[in-house]
Scaffold this active site. Structure first.
Site, PDB file in Angstrom:
ATOM      1  N   GLY A   1       1.077  -1.431   0.234  1.00 37.00           N
ATOM      2  CA  GLY A   1       0.015  -0.595  -0.160  1.00 37.00           C
ATOM      3  C   GLY A   1       1.617   1.182   0.080  1.00 37.00           C
ATOM      4  O   GLY A   1       2.043   1.003  -0.034  1.00 37.00           O
TER       5      GLY A   1
ATOM      6  N   GLN B   1       1.341   3.724   1.820  1.00 37.51           N
ATOM      7  CA  GLN B   1       1.534   3.713   3.173  1.00 37.51           C
ATOM      8  C   GLN B   1       2.808   2.127   4.173  1.00 37.51           C
ATOM      9  O   GLN B   1       2.777   2.109   5.276  1.00 37.51           O
ATOM     10  CB  GLN B   1       1.371   4.278   4.555  1.00 37.51           C
ATOM     11  CG  GLN B   1       1.154   5.892   4.656  1.00 37.51           C
ATOM     12  CD  GLN B   1       2.427   6.814   4.335  1.00 37.51           C
ATOM     13  OE1 GLN B   1       3.140   6.051   5.108  1.00 37.51           O
ATOM     14  NE2 GLN B   1       2.486   7.856   3.810  1.00 37.51           N
ATOM     15  N   SER B   2       3.081   1.693   3.092  1.00 41.17           N
ATOM     16  CA  SER B   2       4.117   0.250   3.253  1.00 41.17           C
ATOM     17  C   SER B   2       4.823  -0.327   4.023  1.00 41.17           C
ATOM     18  O   SER B   2       6.139   0.978   4.045  1.00 41.17           O
ATOM     19  CB  SER B   2       3.803  -0.536   2.433  1.00 41.17           C
ATOM     20  OG  SER B   2       4.528  -1.490   2.029  1.00 41.17           O
ATOM     21  N   ASN B   3       4.836  -0.174   5.879  1.00 38.07           N
ATOM     22  CA  ASN B   3       6.105  -0.394   6.600  1.00 38.07           C
ATOM     23  C   ASN B   3       6.741  -1.770   5.139  1.00 38.07           C
ATOM     24  O   ASN B   3       8.101  -1.200   5.966  1.00 38.07           O
ATOM     25  CB  ASN B   3       5.825  -0.751   8.034  1.00 38.07           C
ATOM     26  CG  ASN B   3       4.743   0.140   8.397  1.00 38.07           C
ATOM     27  OD1 ASN B   3       4.941   1.256   8.532  1.00 38.07           O
ATOM     28  ND2 ASN B   3       3.900  -1.122   9.026  1.00 38.07           N
TER      29      ASN B   3
ATOM     30  N   ALA C   1       7.277  -2.230   2.114  1.00 45.88           N
ATOM     31  CA  ALA C   1       7.844  -1.444   1.510  1.00 45.88           C
ATOM     32  C   ALA C   1       8.983  -0.571   1.871  1.00 45.88           C
ATOM     33  O   ALA C   1      10.685  -0.830   1.532  1.00 45.88           O
ATOM     34  CB  ALA C   1       7.072  -0.868   0.389  1.00 45.88           C
TER      35      ALA C   1
END
Length: 322
Positions: free
Chosen positions: A73, A75-77, A79
């Site tokens: 997403g 705001q992917s942690n 990523a």
């Protein structure tokens, strides 16, 4: 049976992460409530994905890759932590993200910019479509002479699951050292690899500990997905243990949807902060800890049981979404 040490691993995190009792909340709810601080794993701003990335990025390097592509997403942690880990290992990070939710330069997107990760936004709600774009990008890079390595959502594949088998081994060793018999483990379950690894670790150690995943996003056939990760990881280790998908315990605390703050999650963030000085996030750990407290109040977790909450990180989301 293979040992996990037989598999290539790049040591990225600071392990073991702290394990401690939440004294004030234990007294408040009449349970022995402990926390495993995987938010303090030592890369970026910490989080559970580091354990998975130690195995995945070792595999990338072993295959001679120079570029890592992953998805998530906006705001992917996962990523962001992939980008941070890649920088540490001199790999080029590329992030293919859903153009949904908070896409402003704050939270994890601010950190991605600091890490100088290349970002592609895809205008879709579909994880499979984002993954397809990652594969397409990988093929284009190969034509240009690059050697890309694609990591799925959350690092949740069979190899990545080994990271949380390791976590389970680490946790039970810490508990044994202080004479605690763990009755119950609770964690957020987003892409399934964390819960799957813990279940596999419990099985390998022949423990009777119950593992409950708190769902933070709507998923179809999620029990099947997690059981496949468990069985795949156990098979990789050449264990003859196998679980049925009915053994995967999930509780739905998604609320209005993924990455949408919930009342129970918001109250949980405040509860842990005011009583123990520990900060949660609104996407994963807030909802998971809120679910845990609700399960205590409903009697699902019984009085005086020893229950461990896995803090999987995600703090940047607090500064983007809440």
């Amino acid at each position: 049976m293979y040992k996990i040490s037989n598999f290539k691993r790049k040591k990225l995190g600071i392990f073991p992460t702290p394990f401690k009792k939440l004294q004030n909340l234990s007294s408040k709810f009449n349970v022995n409530l402990f926390i495993k601080r995987d938010d303090l794993s030592g890369v970026g701003v910490g989080g559970n994905k580091i354990r998975k990335l130690e195995f995945l990025l070792a595999d990338a390097i072993d295959k001679g890759c120079d570029t890592v592509i992953t998805i998530g997403g906006a705001q992917s942690n996962h990523a962001m932590l992939t980008a941070a880990s890649c920088r540490k290992l001199h790999l080029e990070p590329i992030l293919v993200l859903k153009k949904r939710g908070v896409t402003d330069t704050k939270g994890n997107l601010l950190l991605n910019n600091i890490l100088d990760a290349k970002i592609y936004f895809i205008d879709t709600d579909s994880t499979s479509e984002v993954y397809d774009e990652a594969i397409k990008l990988s093929e284009e890079l190969m034509k240009k002479g690059k050697k890309p390595y694609v990591i799925p959502m959350g690092g949740s594949n069979i190899l990545g699951t080994l990271g949380y088998i390791n976590c389970a081994f680490e946790l039970f060793k810490q508990a044994d050292e202080i004479g605690v018999n763990i009755d119950h483990i609770v964690c957020a379950s987003g892409s399934g690899g964390t819960q799957g690894g813990i279940i596999a670790g419990v099985k390998l150690l022949d423990k009777k500990t119950k593992v409950t995943g708190v769902m933070v996003s709507p998923e179809k056939d999620f029990e099947k997905k997690i059981s496949n990760l468990v069985n795949g990881a156990l098979k990789l280790l050449e264990s003859d243990i196998c679980i049925n998908e009915k053994e995967v315990v999930l509780k739905d605390y998604v609320g209005l949807g993924y990455a949408i703050p919930s009342e129970i999650g918001t109250q949980a963030i405040k509860l842990l902060a005011k009583n123990e000085g520990i900060i949660l996030d609104p996407v994963y750990t807030g909802k998971a800890f809120g679910g845990l407290i609700d399960l205590i109040e409903r009697g699902y977790i019984r009085e005086n049981e020893n229950v461990v909450f896995i803090h999987t990180g995600g703090i940047p989301g607090l500064f983007a979404i809440h």
